[in-house]
Design a protein around this motif. Structure first.
Motif, PDB file in Angstrom:
ATOM      1  N   ILE A  93       0.799  -1.365   0.067  1.00 20.46           N
ATOM      2  CA  ILE A  93      -0.071  -0.097  -0.018  1.00 20.46           C
ATOM      3  C   ILE A  93       0.925   1.292   0.002  1.00 20.46           C
ATOM      4  N   ARG A  94       1.823   1.351   0.838  1.00 22.05           N
ATOM      5  CA  ARG A  94       2.808   2.464   0.961  1.00 22.05           C
ATOM      6  C   ARG A  94       3.609   2.643  -0.334  1.00 22.05           C
ATOM      7  N   VAL A  95       4.044   1.743  -1.156  1.00 24.38           N
ATOM      8  CA  VAL A  95       4.595   1.624  -2.540  1.00 24.38           C
ATOM      9  C   VAL A  95       3.598   2.273  -3.586  1.00 24.38           C
ATOM     10  N   VAL A  96       2.320   1.987  -3.368  1.00 28.23           N
ATOM     11  CA  VAL A  96       1.477   2.352  -4.433  1.00 28.23           C
ATOM     12  C   VAL A  96       1.050   3.954  -4.039  1.00 28.23           C
ATOM     13  N   LEU A  97       0.894   4.191  -3.082  1.00 28.03           N
ATOM     14  CA  LEU A  97       0.453   5.594  -2.536  1.00 28.03           C
ATOM     15  C   LEU A  97       1.536   6.539  -2.843  1.00 28.03           C
ATOM     16  N   GLY A  98       2.704   5.929  -2.543  1.00 27.06           N
ATOM     17  CA  GLY A  98       4.041   6.718  -2.794  1.00 27.06           C
ATOM     18  C   GLY A  98       4.301   7.156  -4.239  1.00 27.06           C
ATOM     19  N   ALA A  99       3.911   6.092  -4.940  1.00 28.80           N
ATOM     20  CA  ALA A  99       4.095   6.256  -6.437  1.00 28.80           C
ATOM     21  C   ALA A  99       3.345   7.206  -6.776  1.00 28.80           C
ATOM     22  N   LEU A 100       2.013   7.308  -6.481  1.00 28.97           N
ATOM     23  CA  LEU A 100       1.069   8.228  -6.938  1.00 28.97           C
ATOM     24  C   LEU A 100       1.459   9.373  -6.367  1.00 28.97           C
ATOM     25  N   LEU A 101       1.653   9.584  -5.275  1.00 30.00           N
ATOM     26  CA  LEU A 101       2.149  10.906  -4.769  1.00 30.00           C
ATOM     27  C   LEU A 101       3.262  11.466  -5.589  1.00 30.00           C
ATOM     28  N   LEU A 102       4.475  10.573  -6.037  1.00 29.52           N
ATOM     29  CA  LEU A 102       5.554  11.241  -6.791  1.00 29.52           C
ATOM     30  C   LEU A 102       4.909  11.582  -8.226  1.00 29.52           C
ATOM     31  N   ILE A 103       4.020  10.971  -8.677  1.00 24.59           N
ATOM     32  CA  ILE A 103       3.566  11.121 -10.297  1.00 24.59           C
ATOM     33  C   ILE A 103       2.678  12.134 -10.431  1.00 24.59           C
ATOM     34  N   LEU A 104       1.734  12.080  -9.747  1.00 24.03           N
ATOM     35  CA  LEU A 104       0.430  12.936  -9.868  1.00 24.03           C
ATOM     36  C   LEU A 104       0.847  14.369 -10.070  1.00 24.03           C
ATOM     37  N   PRO A 105       1.690  15.010  -9.068  1.00 20.52           N
ATOM     38  CA  PRO A 105       1.796  16.488  -9.641  1.00 20.52           C
ATOM     39  C   PRO A 105       2.329  16.755 -10.821  1.00 20.52           C
TER      40      PRO A 105
END
Length: 70
Positions: free
Chosen positions: A12-24
């Motif tokens: 879960i942390r990897v998925v959320l972390g990747a989203l937070l890195l990519i989304l902006p």
């Protein structure tokens, strides 16, 4: 450091972390127009991915939480 993150928690942390890195950078959402919000998102993403890679969360230790099986 003792391991305190289980495998589901790490995923879960990897998925959320990747989203937070990519989304902006790819979303075009208005909230990310501010440089400060983008920086916070990237830092939070890096922290999530880093804690997942180390299998250790300092906040979990403070609160006595363990999601891993021993």
């Amino acid at each position: 450091m003792t391991v305190n993150l289980g495998s589901l928690d790490r995923r879960i942390r990897v998925v959320l972390g990747a989203l937070l890195l990519i989304l902006p950078f790819i979303s075009g959402m208005a909230i990310f127009e501010s440089g400060a919000i983008t920086a916070v998102s990237v830092i939070a993403g890096l922290v999530l991915i880093g804690t997942s890679a180390m299998k250790f969360c300092p906040l979990y230790r403070v609160f006595g939480i363990r999601t891993c099986k021993l």
